[in-house]
Design a protein around this motif. Structure first.
Motif, mmCIF file in Angstrom:
data_model
loop_
_atom_site.group_PDB
_atom_site.id
_atom_site.type_symbol
_atom_site.label_atom_id
_atom_site.label_comp_id
_atom_site.label_asym_id
_atom_site.label_seq_id
_atom_site.Cartn_x
_atom_site.Cartn_y
_atom_site.Cartn_z
ATOM 1 N N ASN A 160 0.841 3.920 -12.798
ATOM 2 C CA ASN A 160 2.302 3.558 -13.113
ATOM 3 C C ASN A 160 2.634 2.350 -12.020
ATOM 4 O OD1 ASN A 160 1.777 5.476 -10.785
ATOM 5 N ND2 ASN A 160 4.225 5.825 -10.876
ATOM 6 N N LEU A 161 1.989 1.565 -11.697
ATOM 7 C CA LEU A 161 2.350 0.431 -10.861
ATOM 8 C C LEU A 161 2.314 -0.808 -11.860
ATOM 9 C CD1 LEU A 161 3.444 0.205 -7.794
ATOM 10 C CD2 LEU A 161 1.073 -0.575 -7.301
ATOM 11 N N TYR A 162 3.464 -1.355 -11.548
ATOM 12 C CA TYR A 162 3.496 -2.697 -12.534
ATOM 13 C C TYR A 162 3.536 -3.831 -11.603
ATOM 14 C CZ TYR A 162 3.974 0.198 -16.564
ATOM 15 O OH TYR A 162 4.001 1.287 -17.535
ATOM 16 N N LEU A 163 3.319 -5.088 -12.104
ATOM 17 C CA LEU A 163 3.614 -6.428 -11.431
ATOM 18 C C LEU A 163 4.449 -7.131 -12.113
ATOM 19 C CD1 LEU A 163 -0.015 -6.994 -10.308
ATOM 20 C CD2 LEU A 163 1.761 -5.984 -8.979
ATOM 21 N N GLU A 164 5.560 -7.796 -11.765
ATOM 22 C CA GLU A 164 6.376 -8.659 -12.243
ATOM 23 C C GLU A 164 5.936 -10.045 -11.833
ATOM 24 O OE1 GLU A 164 9.073 -11.813 -12.030
ATOM 25 O OE2 GLU A 164 9.530 -10.295 -10.417
ATOM 26 N N ILE B 208 6.467 -3.956 -8.935
ATOM 27 C CA ILE B 208 6.536 -4.785 -7.677
ATOM 28 C C ILE B 208 6.800 -6.320 -8.205
ATOM 29 C CG2 ILE B 208 5.031 -5.809 -5.790
ATOM 30 C CD1 ILE B 208 3.252 -3.492 -5.676
ATOM 31 N N SER B 209 8.091 -6.687 -7.617
ATOM 32 C CA SER B 209 8.400 -8.040 -8.053
ATOM 33 C C SER B 209 7.656 -9.287 -7.484
ATOM 34 C CB SER B 209 10.029 -8.035 -7.836
ATOM 35 O OG SER B 209 10.329 -8.066 -6.739
ATOM 36 N N GLN B 210 7.865 -10.258 -8.150
ATOM 37 C CA GLN B 210 7.269 -11.640 -7.434
ATOM 38 C C GLN B 210 5.772 -11.428 -7.428
ATOM 39 O OE1 GLN B 210 9.868 -10.285 -5.102
ATOM 40 N NE2 GLN B 210 11.677 -11.357 -5.713
ATOM 41 N N LEU B 211 5.053 -10.611 -7.977
ATOM 42 C CA LEU B 211 3.660 -10.455 -7.922
ATOM 43 C C LEU B 211 3.042 -10.212 -6.314
ATOM 44 C CD1 LEU B 211 0.890 -10.332 -9.426
ATOM 45 C CD2 LEU B 211 0.972 -12.802 -9.361
ATOM 46 N N GLY B 212 4.030 -9.479 -5.287
ATOM 47 C CA GLY B 212 3.721 -9.181 -4.422
ATOM 48 C C GLY B 212 3.729 -10.407 -3.088
ATOM 49 N N GLY B 213 4.015 -11.416 -3.707
ATOM 50 C CA GLY B 213 4.225 -12.842 -2.745
ATOM 51 C C GLY B 213 3.058 -13.289 -2.167
ATOM 52 N N PRO B 214 2.647 -13.620 -1.103
ATOM 53 C CA PRO B 214 1.359 -13.954 -0.412
ATOM 54 C C PRO B 214 0.413 -12.953 -0.707
ATOM 55 C CG PRO B 214 3.207 -13.859 1.322
ATOM 56 C CD PRO B 214 3.810 -13.549 -0.209
ATOM 57 N N THR C 75 -3.690 -8.221 -3.151
ATOM 58 C CA THR C 75 -3.629 -7.028 -2.525
ATOM 59 C C THR C 75 -2.688 -6.209 -3.768
ATOM 60 O OG1 THR C 75 -3.834 -7.142 -0.114
ATOM 61 C CG2 THR C 75 -2.774 -5.266 -1.049
ATOM 62 N N ALA C 76 -1.713 -6.826 -4.275
ATOM 63 C CA ALA C 76 -0.859 -6.200 -5.125
ATOM 64 C C ALA C 76 -1.648 -6.048 -6.277
ATOM 65 C CB ALA C 76 0.303 -7.131 -5.478
ATOM 66 N N ILE C 77 -2.475 -7.109 -6.753
ATOM 67 C CA ILE C 77 -3.264 -6.727 -7.922
ATOM 68 C C ILE C 77 -4.183 -5.590 -7.980
ATOM 69 C CG2 ILE C 77 -4.974 -7.922 -9.762
ATOM 70 C CD1 ILE C 77 -3.488 -10.517 -8.953
ATOM 71 N N GLU C 78 -5.043 -5.533 -6.762
ATOM 72 C CA GLU C 78 -5.811 -4.549 -6.767
ATOM 73 C C GLU C 78 -5.087 -2.986 -6.501
ATOM 74 O OE1 GLU C 78 -8.799 -6.970 -3.730
ATOM 75 O OE2 GLU C 78 -7.463 -5.959 -3.025
ATOM 76 N N ALA D 59 0.815 -1.169 -0.084
ATOM 77 C CA ALA D 59 0.047 -0.172 0.174
ATOM 78 C C ALA D 59 0.912 1.290 -0.087
ATOM 79 C CB ALA D 59 -0.920 0.219 1.298
ATOM 80 N N THR D 60 1.852 1.262 0.609
ATOM 81 C CA THR D 60 2.706 2.352 0.671
ATOM 82 C C THR D 60 3.614 2.601 -0.621
ATOM 83 O OG1 THR D 60 3.444 2.192 3.227
ATOM 84 C CG2 THR D 60 5.145 3.148 1.732
ATOM 85 N N LEU D 61 4.025 1.436 -1.256
ATOM 86 C CA LEU D 61 4.330 1.496 -2.521
ATOM 87 C C LEU D 61 3.239 2.053 -3.521
ATOM 88 C CD1 LEU D 61 6.027 -1.756 -3.010
ATOM 89 C CD2 LEU D 61 7.202 0.474 -2.890
ATOM 90 N N ALA D 62 2.146 1.707 -3.571
ATOM 91 C CA ALA D 62 1.317 2.519 -4.342
ATOM 92 C C ALA D 62 0.974 4.010 -3.830
ATOM 93 C CB ALA D 62 -0.049 1.715 -4.178
ATOM 94 N N GLY D 63 1.151 4.323 -2.803
ATOM 95 C CA GLY D 63 0.889 5.856 -2.629
ATOM 96 C C GLY D 63 2.086 6.523 -3.194
ATOM 97 N N LEU D 64 3.282 6.099 -3.008
ATOM 98 C CA LEU D 64 4.495 6.545 -3.646
ATOM 99 C C LEU D 64 4.451 6.635 -5.135
ATOM 100 C CD1 LEU D 64 7.100 4.772 -1.343
ATOM 101 C CD2 LEU D 64 6.616 7.159 -1.230
#
Length: 261
Positions: free
Chosen positions: A194-198, A174-180, A184-187, A158-163
């Protein structure tokens, strides 16, 4: 062009090239690294390498000598295979913002690297990357990659999304798809332009399928090699997509656009 968006220097480097050839991957984003699990020959040596990894991803590893050694390995690998590796450089986060800006200019832009990462702030400490984002914006919006698996928390995501929203000209990955915390990472990525998912190291196939469905233009094929395998990671993406434009974007098209390739 098929591009692995997440890999680390291997020892020996040519073993990594063999993995890319086997997987039919043209190029790979390459990060420096202190741990080398591929060197392990038994359980004890593997535990030793993983203890170094634990220090790194928990944000406790700020040894200048370790950074220098990782830089040297990264430089050597990229020089040996300039047509296969796309270098990304890491900066220490335990420094004043002014010094971070200097290091981004000198150690990343000055070395000809194309992005910053993989950054490993301590758990609940991802706000520390903001000076890096400012420096990345000053250099045309360099992509910035942040470790997403444990011990990164849902609060960190959530902090990363705010930044990311505060620095809209910087692609933040965000690497590793946010792990467990992949849901949340997808949402967060869905709602942050400008937020990407690896996609490496996803523990369930649903995670990869949903990420691509919800964020088709900002999901990136990656293996996290040597922890993951390029062939298996590519097969995972191909399992949840059909041949065509979407698959091509995930397997490299989106990243090629970001890097101007």
């Amino acid at each position: 062009m098929i591009i692995d968006a997440h890999s680390h220097v291997h020892d020996p480097v040519h073993s990594h090239i063999a993995l890319l050839d086997e997987a039919g991957v043209d190029r790979a984003v390459l990060f420096g690294t202190r741990p080398h699990p591929e060197r392990a020959t038994d359980l004890a040596s593997f535990r030793s390498e993983m203890s170094v990894l634990d220090e790194t991803i928990s944000g406790r590893s700020n040894d200048p000598d370790g950074y220098q050694a990782a830089w040297q390995e990264l430089d050597s690998a990229c020089a040996a295979y300039p047509d296969r590796f796309i270098g990304f450089g890491k900066v220490r986060l335990d420094q004043p913002a002014e010094q971070i800006a200097v290091e981004v200019e000198r150690e990343i832009v000055g070395r000809g690297y194309r992005g910053i990462g993989e950054l490993t702030p301590p758990p609940d400490g991802t706000a520390r990357i903001e000076p890096v984002l400012r420096a990345a914006a000053d250099h045309g919006g360099l992509p910035v990659v942040v470790h997403g698996f444990t011990p990164t928390t849902a609060g960190d995501l959530a902090t990363l999304a705010g930044l990311a929203r505060r620095h809209p000209d910087v692609p933040l990955v965000i690497s590793q798809l946010g792990g467990p915390n992949w849901l949340t990472a997808i949402e967060l990525a869905r709602d942050t332009p400008n937020l990407y998912l690896e996609l490496s190291t996803a523990n369930v196939i649903f995670a990869v399928r949903l990420a691509i469905h919800e964020v088709p233009d900002r999901t990136l094929f990656g293996s996290d090699a040597p922890y993951g395998d390029p062939l298996l990671a590519r097969t995972t993406v191909e399992r949840v997509t059909r041949p065509g434009a979407l698959r091509d974007r995930v397997l490299g098209g989106t990243l090629a656009e970001l890097l101007g390739l």
